[in-house]
Enzyme design. Structure first.
Site, PDB file in Angstrom:
ATOM      1  CD  GLU A   1     -12.652  -0.121  -4.220  1.00 36.35           C
ATOM      2  OE1 GLU A   1     -11.006  -0.190  -3.885  1.00 36.35           O
ATOM      3  OE2 GLU A   1     -13.336  -0.075  -3.337  1.00 36.35           O
TER       4      GLU A   1
ATOM      5  CG  ASP B   1      -4.497  -2.786  -1.174  1.00 32.77           C
ATOM      6  OD1 ASP B   1      -5.068  -3.068  -2.083  1.00 32.77           O
ATOM      7  OD2 ASP B   1      -4.164  -3.254   0.133  1.00 32.77           O
TER       8      ASP B   1
ATOM      9  CG  ASN C   1      -7.202  -8.006  -1.935  1.00 34.06           C
ATOM     10  OD1 ASN C   1      -6.809  -8.168  -2.837  1.00 34.06           O
ATOM     11  ND2 ASN C   1      -7.174  -6.354  -2.240  1.00 34.06           N
TER      12      ASN C   1
ATOM     13  CB  SER D   1      -0.879  -0.336   1.464  1.00 32.63           C
ATOM     14  OG  SER D   1      -0.195  -0.227   2.050  1.00 32.63           O
TER      15      SER D   1
ATOM     16  CG  ASP E   1      -9.445   3.232  -4.886  1.00 30.69           C
ATOM     17  OD1 ASP E   1     -10.374   3.273  -5.509  1.00 30.69           O
ATOM     18  OD2 ASP E   1      -9.392   2.959  -3.537  1.00 30.69           O
TER      19      ASP E   1
ATOM     20  N   GLY F   1     -11.093  -5.912   1.680  1.00 29.48           N
ATOM     21  CA  GLY F   1     -11.007  -6.126   3.519  1.00 29.48           C
ATOM     22  C   GLY F   1     -12.275  -7.236   3.524  1.00 29.48           C
TER      23      GLY F   1
HETATM   24 ZN   LIG Z   1      -8.915  -2.896  -0.077  1.00 27.77          ZN
END
Ligand SMILES: [Zn+2]
Length: 310
Positions: free
Chosen positions: A135, A83, A255, A50, A105, A213
């Site tokens: 996403e 990520d 994930n 991330s 994202d 998540g």
């Molecule tokens: Zn995520």
């Protein structure tokens, strides 16, 4: 084998009725714990980084640790994925810097802007042999820099338009999973909108879907954390059988991050409580690494179903 993209992994997972685990990496023990489990279970794996991980550990350290894992685990395909990249520049940086997959994202952006930047990222990535996840819809919860109060479920009516316009390779959707260790309120029945997942996969045949998540927040881990001085009341996750069900269909990437954090914290807390005189970091990081490995092995076999699929 060298770092791979997720194209082949997803094709096999889609038709094989399983999902590939995407686990976040932040330090050496986490990289080792995850990849040792995958090597042992002969499972393909996505190591993901991330924005917060890059800020914590530095891009070069992360890349070099993942390269070391590729050498140490020659029998399994490993992808390195960004990520929640929230800008073209960040995605480009990771594509140029050796990642084999990136997520753009733009889920918090207006639809047209999400489309525009996702397409820019996909064009740039594909020219460099890298794949892109995007996403639609937004997950509730908090993870590093990503934070939202409430779910906004993915609208299946727009997924085709989005994929056609952007050319992305996989799509993360919001069906009720959420970031962090507090996914449901106490007493609330965990629920996933399988109807949305079904409708999305009907509109995007053979297209890999991603669930973010998706930690299950095992209650024995929460109990261990709390027993040894932690304070995580009411931590609740997604039941593992629901994820197993999702993995049988179009969901090719799941994930999992919070469960690894939890496993490490429980192991370190227990170690300190039982061995208060220890002060060599290796003494408590060794059980922490083992806890990562045990947690990942369990996910590969009992949740993702990707053991033996390398
Ligand atoms: Zn995520």
């Amino acid at each position: 084998m060298p770092l791979v993209s997720t194209t082949e992994m997803f094709k096999k997972a889609y038709h094989g009725g399983y999902a590939v685990g995407a686990f976040n990496v932040n330090n050496m023990e986490i990289v080792q714990g995850i990849t040792e489990a995958c090597q042992e279970q002969k499972a393909p794996v996505i190591l993901q980084v991330s924005k917060g991980a890059r800020a914590y550990a530095n891009h070069t350290y992360l890349i070099k640790m993942v390269e070391a894992a590729v050498i140490e685990c020659p029998d399994i395909p490993i992808a390195l994925h960004l990520d929640h990249g929230n800008s073209f520049e960040l995605c480009k940086d990771c594509i140029d810097g050796g990642f084999s997959s990136v997520m753009f994202d733009g889920s918090a952006m207006p639809y047209e802007e999400n489309v525009k930047i996702a397409k820019m990222v996909a064009d740039y990535a594909h020219a460099h042999g890298v794949v892109v996840e995007a996403e639609l819809g937004q997950l509730a919860g908090v993870e590093d820099d990503v934070c939202a109060e409430e779910h906004s479920y993915t609208d299946p009516a727009v997924v085709q338009d989005f994929v056609e316009k952007t050319g992305v390779d996989s799509l993360a959707i919001a069906i009720g999973t959420s970031h962090g260790a507090y996914k449901f309120k106490p007493g609330q029945k965990p629920q996933l909108r399988f109807d949305i997942l079904e409708e999305v996969s009907r509109r995007l045949p053979e297209f890999p879907i991603v669930l973010h998540g998706s930690s299950s927040v095992p209650q024995d881990m929460v109990a261990k954390v709390n027993k040894y001085g932690g304070a995580m009341p009411d931590a609740i996750g997604i039941p593992e059988e629901m994820l197993r069900e999702a993995a049988k269909g179009a969901v090719c990437k799941i994930n999992i991050d919070s469960d690894i954090r939890l496993a490490i914290t429980a192991a370190v807390r227990e170690h300190f409580a039982l061995h208060p005189a220890d002060f060599d970091p290796r003494q408590y990081l060794k059980p922490a690494r083992q806890a990562v490995k045990d947690m990942v092995s369990h996910k590969l076999v009992d949740v993702l179903g990707c053991n033996g699929k390398a």
